[in-house]
Design a protein around this motif. Sequence first.
Motif, mmCIF file in Angstrom:
data_model
loop_
_atom_site.group_PDB
_atom_site.id
_atom_site.type_symbol
_atom_site.label_atom_id
_atom_site.label_comp_id
_atom_site.label_asym_id
_atom_site.label_seq_id
_atom_site.Cartn_x
_atom_site.Cartn_y
_atom_site.Cartn_z
ATOM 1 N N GLN A 117 45.425 -28.260 -81.152
ATOM 2 C CA GLN A 117 44.536 -27.377 -80.728
ATOM 3 C C GLN A 117 44.118 -27.474 -79.303
ATOM 4 O O GLN A 117 43.304 -26.552 -78.388
ATOM 5 N N LYS A 118 44.177 -28.784 -78.259
ATOM 6 C CA LYS A 118 44.081 -28.829 -77.019
ATOM 7 C C LYS A 118 44.706 -29.279 -75.835
ATOM 8 O O LYS A 118 45.167 -28.931 -75.182
ATOM 9 N N THR A 127 42.917 -28.170 -73.061
ATOM 10 C CA THR A 127 42.410 -26.698 -72.580
ATOM 11 C C THR A 127 40.960 -27.570 -74.019
ATOM 12 O O THR A 127 40.986 -28.135 -75.095
ATOM 13 N N ASN A 184 36.586 -25.675 -74.115
ATOM 14 C CA ASN A 184 35.452 -24.538 -73.988
ATOM 15 C C ASN A 184 36.250 -23.445 -74.674
ATOM 16 O O ASN A 184 35.714 -22.719 -73.990
ATOM 17 N N ASP A 185 36.010 -23.179 -75.747
ATOM 18 C CA ASP A 185 37.081 -22.440 -76.675
ATOM 19 C C ASP A 185 38.013 -21.884 -76.779
ATOM 20 O O ASP A 185 38.230 -20.192 -76.135
ATOM 21 N N ASN A 186 38.762 -22.453 -75.400
ATOM 22 C CA ASN A 186 40.303 -22.642 -74.959
ATOM 23 C C ASN A 186 39.786 -21.216 -73.831
ATOM 24 O O ASN A 186 40.933 -20.159 -73.501
ATOM 25 N N LYS A 187 38.747 -21.521 -73.166
ATOM 26 C CA LYS A 187 38.781 -20.735 -71.625
ATOM 27 C C LYS A 187 39.017 -21.461 -70.619
ATOM 28 O O LYS A 187 38.759 -20.933 -69.044
#
Length: 225
Positions: free
Chosen positions: A44-45, A75, A77-80
């Motif tokens: 996820q990160k 990654t 901040n919510d994938n931003k």
Amino acid sequence: MKNKSIKMTLAALILGLMLPNVAQSQESDFGNWLIYIGNKKLNQKWNLHHEVQYRNYNAIGDLEQLLLRTGLGYTFNDNKNNVLLGYGYILSENYIGDTDDKVSVNEHRIFQQFTSNQKVGKVKLNHRYRFEQRFVESDFKMRFRYFLGVNVPLSCKEEGKNDFYFSAYNEIFLNTKTSIFDRNRLYGGLGYKVNKNIRVEAGYMNQFFETSGRDQFNIITFVNF
């Protein structure tokens, strides 16, 4: 308000893209870049970035550069946002003066970058800040790059489905020594989303140097898996 913000953003980008090219006249010739950009999601990160660029002076077969780049990113901040540490190898085949002879130049490059994504309505904006440490043969150089990209969908299909989009970007390169301005790249192209993981683009890019310029036709494939 959203439409107004989109128009202002696009106007600012177009102005920024034009400035380097109207600054002074330039000699230009036409080349071709074939580019593959891949991104492997480890979890996820964490992600693994990899890319291959085959750059030609002419259509195909007159090698200008072979670029291999990879890196490990994180990654948040919510994938931003994403931070990445990477390495690149670049083989350049440079012409000697006005002759048909070439000289090979090897470069090893370490780089750090931060990317940030945002949306203004349906328009996607991408900012990338990259700092490079370049080992060019026996010389050492450092360079800063700022990239601003815009992606505009051209159809009303559901996001992630097959559709066309317009893509444009401007990227400026700045050296840390004497001649600060290194180059500027202006690109505009048409893209197609094959599916949620694959998209292809074809477009025109002008690369502007201090006293000259080059034009390229770029074909790019993006793969996420």
